[in-house]
Design a protein around this motif. Structure first.
Motif, PDB file in Angstrom:
ATOM      1  N   MET A  76       0.954  -1.415  -0.089  1.00 52.45           N
ATOM      2  CA  MET A  76      -0.069  -0.197  -0.221  1.00 52.45           C
ATOM      3  C   MET A  76       0.711   1.415   0.051  1.00 52.45           C
ATOM      4  O   MET A  76       1.810   1.540   0.690  1.00 52.45           O
ATOM      5  CB  MET A  76      -0.933  -0.092   1.129  1.00 52.45           C
ATOM      6  N   LEU A  77       0.362   2.238  -0.917  1.00 53.05           N
ATOM      7  CA  LEU A  77       1.279   3.582  -1.058  1.00 53.05           C
ATOM      8  C   LEU A  77       0.473   4.526  -0.235  1.00 53.05           C
ATOM      9  O   LEU A  77      -0.793   4.745  -0.530  1.00 53.05           O
ATOM     10  CB  LEU A  77       1.566   3.816  -2.374  1.00 53.05           C
ATOM     11  N   LEU A  78       0.877   5.099   0.770  1.00 55.35           N
ATOM     12  CA  LEU A  78      -0.040   5.958   1.654  1.00 55.35           C
ATOM     13  C   LEU A  78      -0.061   7.369   1.156  1.00 55.35           C
ATOM     14  O   LEU A  78       1.216   7.935   1.126  1.00 55.35           O
ATOM     15  CB  LEU A  78       0.644   5.950   3.211  1.00 55.35           C
ATOM     16  N   LEU A  79      -1.128   7.971   0.840  1.00 55.66           N
ATOM     17  CA  LEU A  79      -1.235   9.309   0.165  1.00 55.66           C
ATOM     18  C   LEU A  79      -1.623  10.319   1.547  1.00 55.66           C
ATOM     19  O   LEU A  79      -1.002  11.339   1.400  1.00 55.66           O
ATOM     20  CB  LEU A  79      -2.268   9.294  -1.031  1.00 55.66           C
ATOM     21  N   LYS A  80      -2.281   9.993   2.441  1.00 58.98           N
ATOM     22  CA  LYS A  80      -2.784  10.702   3.545  1.00 58.98           C
ATOM     23  C   LYS A  80      -2.803   9.759   4.746  1.00 58.98           C
ATOM     24  O   LYS A  80      -3.613   8.823   4.413  1.00 58.98           O
ATOM     25  CB  LYS A  80      -3.789  11.663   3.142  1.00 58.98           C
ATOM     26  N   HIS A  81      -2.143  10.031   5.932  1.00 61.79           N
ATOM     27  CA  HIS A  81      -1.893   8.970   7.031  1.00 61.79           C
ATOM     28  C   HIS A  81      -1.244   9.431   8.209  1.00 61.79           C
ATOM     29  O   HIS A  81      -0.728  10.587   7.849  1.00 61.79           O
ATOM     30  CB  HIS A  81      -1.377   7.762   6.399  1.00 61.79           C
ATOM     31  N   ARG A  82      -1.609   8.692   9.206  1.00 58.65           N
ATOM     32  CA  ARG A  82      -0.638   8.989  10.360  1.00 58.65           C
ATOM     33  C   ARG A  82       0.082   7.671  10.851  1.00 58.65           C
ATOM     34  O   ARG A  82       0.266   7.877  12.058  1.00 58.65           O
ATOM     35  CB  ARG A  82      -1.458   9.779  11.459  1.00 58.65           C
ATOM     36  N   PHE A  83       0.160   6.718  10.021  1.00 61.57           N
ATOM     37  CA  PHE A  83       0.921   5.375  10.532  1.00 61.57           C
ATOM     38  C   PHE A  83       2.330   5.565  10.858  1.00 61.57           C
ATOM     39  O   PHE A  83       2.921   6.394   9.815  1.00 61.57           O
ATOM     40  CB  PHE A  83       0.594   4.466   9.493  1.00 61.57           C
ATOM     41  N   ASP A  84       2.750   5.046  11.788  1.00 64.19           N
ATOM     42  CA  ASP A  84       4.090   5.256  12.147  1.00 64.19           C
ATOM     43  C   ASP A  84       4.886   4.243  12.027  1.00 64.19           C
ATOM     44  O   ASP A  84       6.061   3.985  12.468  1.00 64.19           O
ATOM     45  CB  ASP A  84       4.101   5.952  13.815  1.00 64.19           C
ATOM     46  N   ASP A  85       4.499   3.206  11.281  1.00 65.65           N
ATOM     47  CA  ASP A  85       5.407   2.175  11.223  1.00 65.65           C
ATOM     48  C   ASP A  85       5.620   1.783   9.363  1.00 65.65           C
ATOM     49  O   ASP A  85       5.471   0.534   9.108  1.00 65.65           O
ATOM     50  CB  ASP A  85       4.728   0.827  11.760  1.00 65.65           C
ATOM     51  N   GLY A  86       5.191   2.844   8.737  1.00 68.22           N
ATOM     52  CA  GLY A  86       5.400   2.678   7.606  1.00 68.22           C
ATOM     53  C   GLY A  86       6.983   2.678   6.765  1.00 68.22           C
ATOM     54  O   GLY A  86       7.780   3.208   7.665  1.00 68.22           O
ATOM     55  N   ASP A  87       7.242   2.221   5.639  1.00 67.79           N
ATOM     56  CA  ASP A  87       8.567   2.519   5.086  1.00 67.79           C
ATOM     57  C   ASP A  87       8.686   3.839   4.042  1.00 67.79           C
ATOM     58  O   ASP A  87       7.367   3.930   3.623  1.00 67.79           O
ATOM     59  CB  ASP A  87       8.797   1.071   4.548  1.00 67.79           C
ATOM     60  N   PHE A  88       9.735   4.250   3.990  1.00 67.92           N
ATOM     61  CA  PHE A  88       9.905   5.303   3.120  1.00 67.92           C
ATOM     62  C   PHE A  88      10.266   5.031   1.637  1.00 67.92           C
ATOM     63  O   PHE A  88      11.425   4.491   1.499  1.00 67.92           O
ATOM     64  CB  PHE A  88      10.570   6.611   3.702  1.00 67.92           C
ATOM     65  N   ASN A  89       9.680   5.496   0.518  1.00 68.04           N
ATOM     66  CA  ASN A  89       9.894   5.274  -0.727  1.00 68.04           C
ATOM     67  C   ASN A  89      10.786   6.636  -1.391  1.00 68.04           C
ATOM     68  O   ASN A  89      10.267   7.693  -1.313  1.00 68.04           O
ATOM     69  CB  ASN A  89       8.914   4.922  -1.456  1.00 68.04           C
ATOM     70  N   HIS A 108      11.899   7.198  -4.206  1.00 73.39           N
ATOM     71  CA  HIS A 108      11.624   7.644  -5.535  1.00 73.39           C
ATOM     72  C   HIS A 108      10.131   8.708  -5.653  1.00 73.39           C
ATOM     73  O   HIS A 108      10.400   9.600  -6.142  1.00 73.39           O
ATOM     74  CB  HIS A 108      11.499   6.497  -6.406  1.00 73.39           C
ATOM     75  N   THR A 109       9.220   8.054  -4.841  1.00 72.21           N
ATOM     76  CA  THR A 109       7.978   9.017  -4.620  1.00 72.21           C
ATOM     77  C   THR A 109       8.014   9.853  -3.521  1.00 72.21           C
ATOM     78  O   THR A 109       7.216  10.707  -3.493  1.00 72.21           O
ATOM     79  CB  THR A 109       6.905   8.024  -4.482  1.00 72.21           C
ATOM     80  N   MET A 110       8.851   9.670  -2.559  1.00 71.84           N
ATOM     81  CA  MET A 110       9.115  10.486  -1.533  1.00 71.84           C
ATOM     82  C   MET A 110       7.733  10.234  -0.451  1.00 71.84           C
ATOM     83  O   MET A 110       7.211  11.298   0.147  1.00 71.84           O
ATOM     84  CB  MET A 110       9.464  11.881  -1.566  1.00 71.84           C
ATOM     85  N   LEU A 111       7.106   9.242  -0.536  1.00 75.36           N
ATOM     86  CA  LEU A 111       5.836   8.845   0.147  1.00 75.36           C
ATOM     87  C   LEU A 111       6.083   7.601   0.818  1.00 75.36           C
ATOM     88  O   LEU A 111       7.213   6.692   0.712  1.00 75.36           O
ATOM     89  CB  LEU A 111       4.754   8.534  -0.616  1.00 75.36           C
ATOM     90  N   ASP A 112       5.443   7.535   2.052  1.00 71.61           N
ATOM     91  CA  ASP A 112       5.439   6.038   2.688  1.00 71.61           C
ATOM     92  C   ASP A 112       4.501   5.015   2.041  1.00 71.61           C
ATOM     93  O   ASP A 112       3.899   5.390   1.361  1.00 71.61           O
ATOM     94  CB  ASP A 112       4.871   6.418   4.253  1.00 71.61           C
ATOM     95  N   TYR A 113       5.032   3.956   2.490  1.00 72.55           N
ATOM     96  CA  TYR A 113       4.299   2.699   1.918  1.00 72.55           C
ATOM     97  C   TYR A 113       4.307   1.643   2.944  1.00 72.55           C
ATOM     98  O   TYR A 113       5.267   1.508   3.981  1.00 72.55           O
ATOM     99  CB  TYR A 113       4.852   2.138   0.589  1.00 72.55           C
ATOM    100  N   VAL A 114       3.463   0.612   2.683  1.00 73.89           N
ATOM    101  CA  VAL A 114       3.303  -0.341   3.751  1.00 73.89           C
ATOM    102  C   VAL A 114       3.521  -1.646   3.008  1.00 73.89           C
ATOM    103  O   VAL A 114       2.599  -2.083   2.152  1.00 73.89           O
ATOM    104  CB  VAL A 114       1.961  -0.460   4.557  1.00 73.89           C
TER     105      VAL A 114
END
Length: 256
Positions: free
Chosen positions: A42-55, A57-63
């Motif tokens: 899952m690519l997170l576009l808006k969230h407050r999840f504190d256990d995602g990874d950072f990508n 290339h997109t500068m976005l968090d993902y799960v």
């Protein structure tokens, strides 16, 4: 309204042409229980999840897939905006061009796509856009049969949690209900296209059956207005009933 922490009124407005469902009463946790096998990452576009990874290339968090159920255990309602899009492989995410990234950022910010939100780079099945998750949800489905599958499982899940039956001693007992036939739900497409409420809150039951009323109330994007309209309509006879026969253990629909 919530009872036992579960929303007991489901509002559905189906837009078949644009492949999305606007809903109230369907929560991420419930969505995930039914459809998690259709999601890889899952690519997170808006969230407050504190256990995602950072990508990078997109500068976005993902799960990643292995942590998706942990996100499902989080109280995503408290995030306010909660928007994500699934993707199949990291290689595809790392190849997303700037134009697609711009569309994704717009999607998460406005909850409206600039064009259908299904991307060959991501090979996504969903675009999930929520505000106060379970209060206002807008979900795009690459394959709308996934929505009917979700609803077929969601209705018995709600009943099991909200309306446990009682045994002879008056003690509540967990009751398992079969899923609703998806072809039966397809027959409600016209109602859902107009905007319909299915109420577990107003369920009626006796020894022989359980009846869930449905009211066609129209197209709403403001859920306060929707709920006000539902409360007004709930005082009149319903437009149809979803009925569970306790003897045959089968579901059927009766229009009024």
């Amino acid at each position: 309204m919530k009872r036992n922490g579960i929303r007991d009124v489901i509002y559905i407005h189906l837009n078949e042409k644009s492949q999305f469902v606007l809903s109230h009463g369907i929560e991420f946790r419930e969505f995930l229980i039914v459809l998690h096998e259709s999601i890889n990452h899952m690519l997170l576009l808006k969230h407050r999840f504190d256990d995602g990874d950072f990508n990078m290339h997109t500068m976005l968090d993902y799960v990643p897939k292995k942590r998706i159920m942990k996100l499902g255990d989080d109280d995503v309602y408290t995030y306010g905006d909660f928007c994500w899009i699934d993707f199949e492989e990291m290689e595809g995410l790392d190849e997303v061009p700037g134009q697609v990234l711009a569309e994704l950022l717009y999607l998460g910010h406005v909850k409206e796509p600039l064009k259908p939100p299904f991307y060959s780079y991501l090979r996504n099945s969903f675009a999930y856009l929520a505000h106060d998750d379970g209060w206002f949800n807008k979900i795009y489905y690459r394959d709308l049969t996934q929505f009917y599958h979700l609803l077929s499982q969601l209705i018995p899940m709600k009943l099991e949690t909200l309306k446990p039956e009682k045994n002879l001693l008056g003690l509540k007992k967990k009751k398992t209900y079969p899923s609703v036939d998806e072809h039966l739900l397809l027959s409600l497409k016209k109602f859902m296209s107009e905007g319909v409420v299915l109420s577990v809150k107003d369920v009626m039951q006796n020894r022989y059956r359980i009846e869930l009323p449905l009211w066609v109330i129209g197209d709403f994007s403001n859920m306060d207005d929707m709920y006000e309209e539902y409360e007004k309509n709930s005082k009149r006879p319903c437009d149809a009933k979803l009925i569970f026969d306790k003897k045959t253990r089968e579901w059927k629909i009766r229009s009024n």
